[in-house]
Design an enzyme around this catalytic site. Structure first.
Site, PDB file in Angstrom:
ATOM      1  N   ASP A  37      25.437 -26.746  15.747  1.00 36.40           N
ATOM      2  CA  ASP A  37      24.207 -27.426  16.130  1.00 36.40           C
ATOM      3  C   ASP A  37      24.412 -28.943  16.109  1.00 36.40           C
ATOM      4  O   ASP A  37      24.729 -29.520  15.064  1.00 36.40           O
ATOM      5  CB  ASP A  37      23.104 -27.028  15.142  1.00 36.40           C
ATOM      6  CG  ASP A  37      21.711 -27.364  15.630  1.00 36.40           C
ATOM      7  OD1 ASP A  37      21.589 -27.853  16.771  1.00 36.40           O
ATOM      8  OD2 ASP A  37      20.743 -27.134  14.890  1.00 36.40           O
ATOM      9  N   ASP A  38      24.272 -29.581  17.274  1.00 40.78           N
ATOM     10  CA  ASP A  38      24.318 -31.048  17.385  1.00 40.78           C
ATOM     11  C   ASP A  38      25.710 -31.655  17.186  1.00 40.78           C
ATOM     12  O   ASP A  38      25.817 -32.823  16.792  1.00 40.78           O
ATOM     13  CB  ASP A  38      23.364 -31.711  16.373  1.00 40.78           C
ATOM     14  CG  ASP A  38      21.899 -31.561  16.740  1.00 40.78           C
ATOM     15  OD1 ASP A  38      21.602 -30.972  17.791  1.00 40.78           O
ATOM     16  OD2 ASP A  38      21.040 -32.022  15.961  1.00 40.78           O
ATOM     17  N   CYS A  82      18.613 -28.500  22.047  1.00 42.99           N
ATOM     18  CA  CYS A  82      19.151 -27.167  21.768  1.00 42.99           C
ATOM     19  C   CYS A  82      18.487 -25.992  22.476  1.00 42.99           C
ATOM     20  O   CYS A  82      19.169 -25.102  22.973  1.00 42.99           O
ATOM     21  CB  CYS A  82      19.175 -26.921  20.266  1.00 42.99           C
ATOM     22  SG  CYS A  82      17.570 -26.990  19.465  1.00 42.99           S
ATOM     23  N   HIS A 158      16.286 -20.070  18.073  1.00 41.84           N
ATOM     24  CA  HIS A 158      15.517 -21.165  18.655  1.00 41.84           C
ATOM     25  C   HIS A 158      15.327 -21.087  20.159  1.00 41.84           C
ATOM     26  O   HIS A 158      15.276 -22.104  20.836  1.00 41.84           O
ATOM     27  CB  HIS A 158      16.154 -22.497  18.281  1.00 41.84           C
ATOM     28  CG  HIS A 158      15.137 -23.620  18.205  1.00 41.84           C
ATOM     29  ND1 HIS A 158      15.500 -24.945  18.171  1.00 41.84           N
ATOM     30  CD2 HIS A 158      13.789 -23.610  18.160  1.00 41.84           C
ATOM     31  CE1 HIS A 158      14.425 -25.704  18.106  1.00 41.84           C
ATOM     32  NE2 HIS A 158      13.366 -24.909  18.099  1.00 41.84           N
ATOM     33  N   ASP A 338      25.658 -27.054  21.004  1.00 38.21           N
ATOM     34  CA  ASP A 338      24.500 -26.829  21.868  1.00 38.21           C
ATOM     35  C   ASP A 338      24.015 -28.084  22.581  1.00 38.21           C
ATOM     36  O   ASP A 338      23.188 -28.007  23.488  1.00 38.21           O
ATOM     37  CB  ASP A 338      23.352 -26.193  21.080  1.00 38.21           C
ATOM     38  CG  ASP A 338      22.844 -27.069  19.933  1.00 38.21           C
ATOM     39  OD1 ASP A 338      23.471 -28.101  19.632  1.00 38.21           O
ATOM     40  OD2 ASP A 338      21.826 -26.699  19.320  1.00 38.21           O
ATOM     41  N   ASN A 339      24.494 -29.243  22.184  1.00 36.13           N
ATOM     42  CA  ASN A 339      24.167 -30.504  22.879  1.00 36.13           C
ATOM     43  C   ASN A 339      25.035 -31.606  22.303  1.00 36.13           C
ATOM     44  O   ASN A 339      25.854 -31.371  21.408  1.00 36.13           O
ATOM     45  CB  ASN A 339      22.683 -30.869  22.757  1.00 36.13           C
ATOM     46  CG  ASN A 339      22.118 -30.804  21.354  1.00 36.13           C
ATOM     47  OD1 ASN A 339      21.238 -29.978  21.070  1.00 36.13           O
ATOM     48  ND2 ASN A 339      22.604 -31.633  20.451  1.00 36.13           N
TER      49      ASN A 339
END
Length: 530
Positions: A37-38, A82, A158, A338-339
């Protein structure tokens, strides 16, 4: 008639893909997607994967080793935050498909209050969107189940529950769900006691409670952690790692190949590094290093250790020291994000999470499959989040695929590239439609196109607020520093025409939404035709 022709063409394309996937039918690998994540594009210690641009604060030796033993994609792309990335991976579709419709986290009207476009200044308002893929969507888990796979999800989800805002991955085709729910990230990196049990903040007394007790002597000895952790609260990454090992053991014991989404909560904020990993980061970075950099670097180290644990679990699923049950040689592991980076930036890329510049969109991607993927290889092929779904189907030797008339796949399989990284095969452009606003001066309504023209890679922006365009040559200008729109009308025209055709395609499953004029209440529609 035109619609029927498109459906027939899609059916033929599906048949061709199914025939091509037959070459993978004999292997039918287990597939593990390790999604962080991130995590920024260059926040991994691999010069090859980052084109020599390893971020100075990171130290990820196990991720670096994965790249050395596998294939690195230097031009992998996600959405800038995300939920849309996860929805695209789940459906294999752009947000503009009616089975997806996830464009951003929470709302498309996250106006700015500090230096960006305020609600009063904005010429548009964002349309309604959803945080949940449609009931009619055929998720990647459902498709793989129909092809004989067992499916599992662990960690951050999410992107809704597929049939209700209150449901979770088990209602979207996953046989096993550990901790996935409609909300997003953790809000506590360390477990706290709730009554007579331990839990991680908003993750509650649920899936991770069995793994939340403080460190004891047996645990730190087993994992090689320092004794100073004994009796201290458990870190969320270690609890997730414990759950991952148990899930791998269950999946490996089954008769079917499996698809496993291992989606960590790290390195999304709030940042919180395990004390020993934070101390090690401080020692690496120096006494004068920025506190956020130290915390982030230590937090990222927990992701790196989870990869180490994952590789060990694949090699010895039941953890008894006997590797005769190893599934390593028939397991594809993909590692990505995811990003773009939420912390510390991703220079030389411009921008960060939430932006449509490269720093918000470009992500790391490594593929590892011993004996199948050549070690130490690199490809500059563009990959987007929608591409994983068709790739998995090809690798599974799929005999069943979603009906292209009701659930077409927008992604392009890169299964062949895994085996042949030097394969030169033209890819369709990657498109972004963003019809709203993201706070913190990050994004306003825009359309973005990435494509290859004349052997070089270009990126065209259209901004609704200013009714203007910008063009960058990413092959020559990785930092998007020089707008070359005015000097390149032919390239602009090529990209603009492709973008217009993409936005205006006539298809019953195509349902793009555009920013809405505040004065008239009407949709702005696609950008003006050049």
């Amino acid at each position: 008639m035109q619609q029927m022709k498109k459906i027939l063409l899609r059916s033929v394309a599906t048949a061709v893909l199914a025939a091509a996937s037959g070459s993978f039918a004999s292997t039918r690998p287990n597939i593990i997607m390790f999604l962080v994540d991130d995590l920024g594009w260059n926040h991994i210690s691999s010069p090859a994967a980052t084109l020599g641009n390893v971020h100075e604060v990171v130290h990820t030796p196990h991720i670096a080793q994965l790249a050395e033993n596998g294939l690195s994609f230097t031009h992998a792309y996600a959405s800038p935050n995300c939920a849309p990335t996860r929805a695209a991976m789940l459906t294999g579709q752009y947000s503009a498909r009616k089975n997806n419709q996830v464009y951003a986290v929470l709302s498309l009207n996250r106006y700015d209050r500090k230096g960006g476009v305020t609600e009063e200044q904005a010429k548009f308002r964002g349309p309604e969107q959803t945080m949940d893929v449609a009931v009619e969507a055929v998720t990647v888990a459902e498709a793989l189940k129909k092809n004989g796979y067992t499916t599992a999800h662990l960690g951050k989800y999410h992107c809704g529950g597929h049939d209700s805002q209150d449901t979770m991955p088990e209602n979207a085709g996953f046989d096993i769900n550990v901790g996935g729910w409609k909300k997003g990230h953790h809000n506590a990196c360390f477990a706290k006691k709730k009554g007579d049990k331990w839990a991680f903040g908003n993750l509650g007394l649920g899936a991770f409670t069995p793994y939340a007790a403080p460190y004891d002597q047996a645990y730190v000895r087993e994992h090689g952690f320092p004794d100073s952790l004994i009796g201290t609260p458990k870190h969320v990454s270690d609890a997730v790692g414990d759950a991952m090992e148990d899930t791998i053991e269950k999946l490996a014991a089954g008769a079917n190949p499996f698809y496993f989404q291992f989606h960590t909560f790290a390195v999304h904020g709030p940042l919180g590094a395990r004390p020993d990993l934070k101390a090690a980061a401080r020692a690496r970075l120096g006494a004068d290093a920025d506190d956020e950099a130290v915390e982030y670097s230590g937090f990222l180290s927990s992701v790196d250790l989870n990869l180490k644990r994952l590789l060990a679990a694949v090699n010895d699923p039941n953890g008894d020291g006997d590797t005769s049950d190893s599934i390593k040689d028939n397991t594809l592991i993909l590692f990505s994000s995811d990003n773009g980076a939420a912390f510390q930036g991703a220079a030389p890329l411009r921008g960060h999470k939430g932006m449509f510049t490269e720093g918000g969109l470009r992500v790391p991607l490594i593929a590892y499959w011993p004996g199948k993927i050549a070690a130490g290889t690199v490809t500059d092929r563009m990959v987007y989040s929608t591409d994983f779904y068709p790739t998995y189907l090809d690798l599974a030797g799929a005999t069943w695929r979603p009906d292209p008339a009701t659930h077409p796949l927008d992604g392009e399989s890169f299964a062949e590239v895994l085996m042949n990284p030097t394969l030169k095969k033209n890819r369709e452009p990657i498109y972004y439609l963003f019809p709203g606003y993201l706070d913190k001066k990050r994004a306003t309504p825009c359309v973005v196109t990435l494509d290859q023209v004349g052997g070089k890679r270009y990126k065209l922006f259209y901004f609704y607020e200013t009714n203007s365009r910008e063009l960058y040559c990413l092959s020559d200008d990785i930092g998007e520093e020089k707008d070359i729109f005015a000097e390149n009308p032919e390239i602009v025209s090529v990209l603009a025409r492709k973008t217009d055709a993409w936005l205006r395609q006539q298809d019953s499953t195509w349902k793009p939404v555009f920013p809405i004029h505040k004065k008239t209440g009407k949709s702005a529609g696609p950008p003006p035709v050049l």
